[in-house]
Design an enzyme around this catalytic site. Structure first.
Site, short mmCIF file in Angstrom:
data_model
loop_
_atom_site.label_atom_id
_atom_site.label_comp_id
_atom_site.label_asym_id
_atom_site.label_seq_id
_atom_site.Cartn_x
_atom_site.Cartn_y
_atom_site.Cartn_z
N LYS A 174 0.83 -1.20 0.00
CA LYS A 174 0.00 0.00 0.00
C LYS A 174 0.87 1.26 0.00
O LYS A 174 1.91 1.32 0.66
CB LYS A 174 -0.91 0.01 1.23
CG LYS A 174 -1.89 -1.15 1.28
CD LYS A 174 -2.94 -1.06 0.19
CE LYS A 174 -3.98 -2.15 0.32
NZ LYS A 174 -5.08 -2.01 -0.65
N HIS A 305 -10.09 -8.06 -8.39
CA HIS A 305 -9.93 -7.64 -7.00
C HIS A 305 -10.49 -8.74 -6.13
O HIS A 305 -11.62 -9.19 -6.33
CB HIS A 305 -10.69 -6.34 -6.75
CG HIS A 305 -10.77 -5.97 -5.31
ND1 HIS A 305 -11.96 -5.87 -4.63
CD2 HIS A 305 -9.80 -5.67 -4.40
CE1 HIS A 305 -11.73 -5.53 -3.37
NE2 HIS A 305 -10.44 -5.40 -3.20
#
Length: 370
Positions: A174, A305
């Site tokens: 991230k 996803h």
């Protein structure tokens, strides 16, 4: 086979180490509001959505499933999946109050459960019903070691462990923290620790304004980053187009798009390079397949996803020619009867009938505890 009852289900599973964070949210549990569709046979179909385990929101989803869509499904043949999807999408009063968001999440859970029933009735796994072949191998990349609330040391250590001990060849970390400089330091540290052969993906979760995305995105090429995911606001088609024209690192996005039409707009604009549809937000398998076909016609790879739906997405990846790579996050693995399994960096091919979202008896026992 006829549908006799829709039973709402809400599961809340704890996430890694008691809490994770990206650039926009911190959570301690992953929510799985969904449905068990009962029939006049021994078969029960299961389907779920995915949330941040917010009980009022989860109840809105399950209420939409049972109260708005449920009456339209009773006494129907669940094997007519695509016909029922069209009926629920176009004939329900929900059509007039919202065609994405909660209503789409509810429709997605139902659609998954219907496909689960269709497969169980045939005694086949979903990937085989969809025309897949067991030789189609799906590589896994792991996201569960790259959270923003991890220290630099923990980030590097987790990524190394995934490569050296668990056999992954690709990880995602991230970005989108308070400091772009710190973001780049973290990326650099992971690249130095893992070496040049491992693929590294990055994900900003829509945090950056366009100028920041251009500035930081252009620097990611220095570290041979496979993609930057959701660099700017999720629905900004033209902003993603301008960014794609400004940086060399490919753009991945799609987990926050709720309709096939939105994917059409991004793809036609040249605003996305790795297409990431999610069966949860795309109203299930039926609409997901439309998006995968669309991306494939533009020669774009589809990398779903996961939304912690690896059990279903691995079936789809085996079956669809645009897929070869899939995200892995293990939050629901202890809650599912047939969790996704990864060996030496690749998903194993499921051999059980259905779509893989049937909860364990122990998980079902937790429903009334919420």
């Amino acid at each position: 086979m006829r549908i006799t009852k829709l039973e709402p289900i809400i599961l809340h599973a704890p996430v890694t180490r008691g809490g994770i964070a990206d650039s926009t949210h911190s959570i301690t549990h992953w929510g799985a509001p969904g449905v068990a569709i009962h029939t006049d046979t021994e078969h029960v179909g299961y389907g779920f959505s995915g949330t941040h385990a917010h009980l009022p929101t989860d109840k809105l989803i399950t209420s939409c499933i049972t109260d708005a869509f449920g009456p339209l499904l009773l006494d129907e043949d669940p094997r007519d999946v695509r016909g029922l999807w069209e009926k629920l999408y176009r004939q329900s009063e929900i059509y007039w109050v919202g065609r994405c968001g909660i209503t789409h999440l509810a429709l997605g859970a139902i659609d998954i459960a219907l496909w689960d029933l269709k497969c169980k009735a045939q005694g086949l796994p979903l990937w085989k019903v969809l025309g897949g072949h067991a030789s189609n191998k799906v590589e896994a990349y792991n996201t569960d070691g790259g959270w923003l609330n991890w220290s630099m040391e923990d980030l590097v250590s987790d990524c190394k462990r995934m490569i050296e001990e668990e056999g992954y060849r690709a990880v995602k970390i991230k970005v989108g923290g308070d400091s772009g400089t710190e973001d780049l330091r973290r990326v650099e540290a992971v690249r130095q620790a893992l070496g040049p052969e491992v693929r590294i993906m990055t994900d900003a979760n829509g945090r950056w304004p366009l100028p920041v995305a251009i500035q930081l995105g252009s620097r990611l090429a220095d570290y041979d980053i496979t993609w930057i995911e959701e660099p700017i606001a999720f629905d900004d088609t033209m902003g993603h187009k301008r960014l794609a024209e400004s940086i060399s690192t490919p753009i991945a996005m799609g987990e926050q798009l709720y309709e096939a039409f939105r994917f059409r707009d991004f793809i036609q604009a040249g605003a996305v390079h790795y297409v990431q549809p999610d069966i949860v937000r795309l109203a299930g398998i039926t609409e997901w397949w439309q998006v995968a076909d669309l991306a494939h016609s533009f020669n774009l790879p589809v990398v779903p996803h996961v939304g912690d739906m690896a059990q279903v997405h691995q079936h789809l990846c085996i079956a669809h020619p645009a897929c070869g790579l899939l995200e892995y996050i293990p939050w629901l693995r202890d809650w599912m009867k047939h969790p996704a399994e990864v060996v030496d960096g690749f998903f194993t091919t499921p051999d059980y009938p259905g779509a893989g979202m049937e909860p364990t008896p122990e998980a079902l026992e937790t429903i009334n505890q919420l």
